[in-house]
Design an enzyme around this catalytic site. Structure first.
Site, PDB file in Angstrom:
ATOM      1  N   CYS A  33       0.640  -1.305   0.117  1.00  0.00           N
ATOM      2  CA  CYS A  33      -0.458  -0.066   0.069  1.00  0.00           C
ATOM      3  C   CYS A  33       0.538   1.181  -0.134  1.00  0.00           C
ATOM      4  CB  CYS A  33      -0.982   0.136   1.177  1.00  0.00           C
ATOM      5  SG  CYS A  33      -0.311  -0.309   2.781  1.00  0.00           S
ATOM      6  N   CYS A 102      -2.126  -2.691   9.035  1.00  0.00           N
ATOM      7  CA  CYS A 102      -1.533  -1.196   8.936  1.00  0.00           C
ATOM      8  C   CYS A 102      -1.688  -1.698  10.780  1.00  0.00           C
ATOM      9  CB  CYS A 102      -3.392  -0.601   8.895  1.00  0.00           C
ATOM     10  SG  CYS A 102      -4.616  -0.673   7.721  1.00  0.00           S
TER      11      CYS A 102
HETATM   12 FE1  FES Z   1      -1.919   0.411   3.944  1.00  0.00          FE
HETATM   13 FE2  FES Z   1      -3.593   0.701   6.214  1.00  0.00          FE
HETATM   14  S1  FES Z   1      -3.559   0.409   3.841  1.00  0.00           S
HETATM   15  S2  FES Z   1      -1.270   0.995   6.531  1.00  0.00           S
END
Ligand code: FES
Length: 142
Positions: A33, A102
């Site tokens: 991400c 996360c």
């Molecule tokens: Fe990757 Fe939250 S989407 S840390």
């Protein structure tokens, strides 16, 4: 989808910032991400006296780092090391499954910060665990 606590810590994150000349710094990123988390700790007599964070990431990453810093403040290095990403997520009243990774960033950033402190002080570095399962979940969660 998100608990009140997640929203609260996302909107009003605790312990944001950095510590100058911190005893330990841990920086981690998730390649999938692209989110990045940095945690600074101030250690005295094996206790985390102060902790701050900077997170360039999603709301769950910000809420996780905020909650994690609250949970390790005033704790010994051993206690802080034992904080799992699951405990962080539980303290936030849960995170959606695709957002569990996360909270992993928070656990890993704390581990890195503790080890950077230990390394700087000639102490044995502790073994970090791997979280391949959570990263796997993330890949399919997108
Ligand atoms: Fe990757 Fe939250 S989407 S840390």
């Amino acid at each position: 989808m998100y608990s009140e606590k997640v929203m609260d810590h996302f909107r009003n994150p605790r312990n944001v910032g950095e510590i100058e000349n911190a005893s330990g710094i841990g920086e981690v990123g998730n390649p999938q991400c692209g989110d990045i988390m940095k945690i600074y700790i101030e250690v005295k007599n094996n206790v985390i006296e102060d902790v701050k964070f900077k997170t360039f990431g999603c709301g769950s990453a910000i809420a996780s780092s905020s909650m994690a810093t609250e949970l390790i403040k005033g704790k010994t290095l051993e206690e802080a090391w034992d904080l799992t990403n699951k405990a962080v997520a539980e303290a936030l009243d849960g995170l959606p499954p695709v957002k569990m990774h996360c909270s992993v960033l928070a656990e890993e950033a704390i581990h890195k910060a503790i080890n950077s402190y230990r390394e700087n002080h000639g102490l044995e570095v502790w073994k970090m665990k791997t979280h391949s399962e959570t990263i796997h979940e993330h890949v399919h969660g997108n």
